[in-house]
Design a protein around this motif. Sequence first.
Motif, PDB file in Angstrom:
ATOM      1  N   ASP A  72     -34.370  15.273  -1.299  1.00 36.22           N
ATOM      2  CA  ASP A  72     -33.679  15.271  -0.002  1.00 36.22           C
ATOM      3  C   ASP A  72     -33.152  16.667   0.347  1.00 36.22           C
ATOM      4  O   ASP A  72     -33.222  17.109   1.495  1.00 36.22           O
ATOM      5  CB  ASP A  72     -32.515  14.274  -0.018  1.00 36.22           C
ATOM      6  CG  ASP A  72     -33.020  12.837  -0.126  1.00 36.22           C
ATOM      7  OD1 ASP A  72     -34.193  12.598   0.227  1.00 36.22           O
ATOM      8  OD2 ASP A  72     -32.256  11.970  -0.572  1.00 36.22           O
ATOM      9  N   VAL A  78     -35.980  18.733   1.591  1.00 31.52           N
ATOM     10  CA  VAL A  78     -36.385  18.300   2.931  1.00 31.52           C
ATOM     11  C   VAL A  78     -35.437  18.914   3.959  1.00 31.52           C
ATOM     12  O   VAL A  78     -35.860  19.431   5.000  1.00 31.52           O
ATOM     13  CB  VAL A  78     -36.379  16.760   3.031  1.00 31.52           C
ATOM     14  CG1 VAL A  78     -36.580  16.319   4.466  1.00 31.52           C
ATOM     15  CG2 VAL A  78     -37.451  16.168   2.135  1.00 31.52           C
ATOM     16  N   GLU A  79     -34.159  18.888   3.601  1.00 34.06           N
ATOM     17  CA  GLU A  79     -33.139  19.499   4.456  1.00 34.06           C
ATOM     18  C   GLU A  79     -33.414  21.008   4.588  1.00 34.06           C
ATOM     19  O   GLU A  79     -33.406  21.568   5.682  1.00 34.06           O
ATOM     20  CB  GLU A  79     -31.772  19.273   3.799  1.00 34.06           C
ATOM     21  CG  GLU A  79     -30.583  19.571   4.660  1.00 34.06           C
ATOM     22  CD  GLU A  79     -30.064  18.307   5.333  1.00 34.06           C
ATOM     23  OE1 GLU A  79     -29.568  18.419   6.440  1.00 34.06           O
ATOM     24  OE2 GLU A  79     -30.172  17.216   4.717  1.00 34.06           O
ATOM     25  N   GLU A 113     -36.188  21.920   6.782  1.00 36.11           N
ATOM     26  CA  GLU A 113     -35.987  21.348   8.118  1.00 36.11           C
ATOM     27  C   GLU A 113     -37.079  20.361   8.516  1.00 36.11           C
ATOM     28  O   GLU A 113     -37.658  20.444   9.591  1.00 36.11           O
ATOM     29  CB  GLU A 113     -35.867  22.471   9.149  1.00 36.11           C
ATOM     30  CG  GLU A 113     -34.695  23.403   8.856  1.00 36.11           C
ATOM     31  CD  GLU A 113     -34.722  24.663   9.685  1.00 36.11           C
ATOM     32  OE1 GLU A 113     -34.517  24.554  10.899  1.00 36.11           O
ATOM     33  OE2 GLU A 113     -34.971  25.755   9.120  1.00 36.11           O
ATOM     34  N   LYS A 173     -36.468  16.942   8.060  1.00 40.12           N
ATOM     35  CA  LYS A 173     -35.804  15.650   7.926  1.00 40.12           C
ATOM     36  C   LYS A 173     -36.321  14.632   8.954  1.00 40.12           C
ATOM     37  O   LYS A 173     -36.590  13.479   8.622  1.00 40.12           O
ATOM     38  CB  LYS A 173     -34.297  15.820   8.096  1.00 40.12           C
ATOM     39  CG  LYS A 173     -33.519  14.879   7.207  1.00 40.12           C
ATOM     40  CD  LYS A 173     -32.048  15.213   7.202  1.00 40.12           C
ATOM     41  CE  LYS A 173     -31.295  14.104   6.491  1.00 40.12           C
ATOM     42  NZ  LYS A 173     -29.857  14.243   6.671  1.00 40.12           N
ATOM     43  N   ILE A 221     -40.078  13.421   7.999  1.00 36.04           N
ATOM     44  CA  ILE A 221     -40.476  13.279   6.591  1.00 36.04           C
ATOM     45  C   ILE A 221     -41.124  11.927   6.298  1.00 36.04           C
ATOM     46  O   ILE A 221     -41.895  11.798   5.363  1.00 36.04           O
ATOM     47  CB  ILE A 221     -39.273  13.558   5.653  1.00 36.04           C
ATOM     48  CG1 ILE A 221     -39.770  13.920   4.259  1.00 36.04           C
ATOM     49  CG2 ILE A 221     -38.315  12.386   5.597  1.00 36.04           C
ATOM     50  CD1 ILE A 221     -40.557  15.187   4.171  1.00 36.04           C
TER      51      ILE A 221
END
Lengths: 260, 303
Positions: B116, B119-120, B123, B125, B128
């Motif tokens: 996570d 993913v953050e 960028e 999010k 995904i």
Amino acid sequence: MNSLITNELIKTWYRNRVKMFLIVMTALYLIIAFSLRFFMNENAIPTAGSFLITSQTIINGTFLLFYGVIITTSSITSEFHKGTIKQLAIRPISRVKILASKLISGFIALLALMVLYNIVIYLVSVLLFDASNAPENLLVTALTACLYKIPVYLFYLALSVIIGTLFKSTIIAVVLFFVIDSVGGMVTGLITMLEWNASYFIYPNLMLESYSDNTLINDPNMQGLFGAGESLTFSLMIILVYSLVLGAIGFFRFQRQDIA
Amino acid sequence: MSSKPLIVRNLTKSFKRKTIIDDLSFELDKGKIYGFLGPNGAGKTTTIRMLVSLLHADKGDIIVNGYDLKKDRSNALARIGAVVENPEMYNLMSGMENLRHFARMHKPKISQERIDELVEFVELKGAINDKVKTYSLGMKQRLGIAQALLHKPNVLILDEPTNGLDPKGIRQLRAYLRTLAKDEEVTVLVSTHLLSETEMMCDEVLIIQDGKFVKQFSVGEESSDKTVKALFRATSNEELIPVLEEFGTVEQDHKYIVLSGIQQEQIPTIIATASERGVLLYEVILKDTLEDQFLELTGGESA
Ligand SMILES: Nc1ncnc2c1ncn2[C@@H]1O[C@H](COP(=O)(O)OP(=O)(O)O)[C@@H](O)[C@H]1O
Ligand SMILES: [Mg+2]
């Protein structure tokens, strides 16, 4: 290793459209079974025993085997075609393990399909057709027929591994599958005709059903004429040796090759 | 281990008797961004493939954080993350499924929090859980960077990551790499055939050509005390030549007088001196010698 196999099974689910295969195969099978039962001339309706063994021969021996070859070969070739093989091969995991996970998950997928479809086949056979005077116990027959197919699956998956790694082509695997399946009998016949010993040739040794004393399974009308006829142990050894040699070549090639 | 994150020694590789990588050696330091620069066909991708064990080197050593890639493959590879050429992913699976797939290939287990977090970081999010086949190239590139970072590698290798990225994508990439190098002390090796990119993105430049090491230098260093070349056009070029000869080497082309071997800081003095002697200038063009050198090396191919 477990997590690698999980990965391969997930990719197989998407890549080989397993859901579609399940739906189409099941629907087709049920349609055929119901048509035979309800639209055929009353005295031409097959008995439960003969319907069971015919279903197993066609589904286990052709459809599932064929699908298993595609699953295993494409699990190798598609990684090369899409370029994702790079992402696998740069992990801190040996290439042997990567290829083994593909072979094992192909085998697991094939066995799972076999279990599923043979339950369906058994239920359809005994529920729809007349099982009252079957010459053999049908449950035992169904199970035994499955067991005879497992070594054959092993051989074909080893073949898939070598085709996948050597030729990177699912098409070649599919073609080879049909060639072995259809030309195998002819070649065996030819070898026998020339009075050579055909028993070291792989094809007759794949007819393991010919060693069964179950009258439903060992039906010359069903299995063709070319059992190797040496002994079950002999044929199993031949299958094992062929599988090991093919597999070893595939693994060796995969281990050594440059990935472009 | 106090060893350098990456040491390459005498790396050699031939294809069909043609030597593609020729006795290449270099070392990378912790937490720096390196531009791996060379014209197309110089051997960047081939080198990178050997660094991540896709190709077997004919000769030479690759040592990652003290682990020899040949003898200790999994320990070495556990410290490298890479995207080799295009970021190929499983198109039928979502971005998250792809990340989980690659996460399962590492030990110790990579947590969902780590996934996570990445993913953050890249960028992604919002997208995904979409299938990767719907992603733009830039998004795939970012997913590629995320999968390369899952296992917190010490060395991140990207092969021509800006190919097909728009200027915004390139700026974004630069920002990610800066953060990684600064905050996590990741050593980054980015290959490219564009000098301008290495100057924008990197701390150091490592130039190869025809598979051979050419030069390694730090970008800042090079610009502070490097000599430059300047082109002059004056009211009278003939009168300007003796003035310029006092500062450096002079050559003349059809329109300009070319002065080389000077420092950038000398240029105002040169202009002042010329006007004191009654020679007035129409034009002064400063030439970056790095660019020139690279153009010379690469036979004029640049963007
Ligand atoms: N598998 C291969 N077989 C033969 N030649 C190759 C192979 N891979 C790369 N080359 C050659 O090696 C040289 C370097 O290629 P590459 O490493 O891709 O360069 P770059 O990434 O710097 O553009 C090129 O001349 C290319 O043609
Ligand atoms: Mg390249």
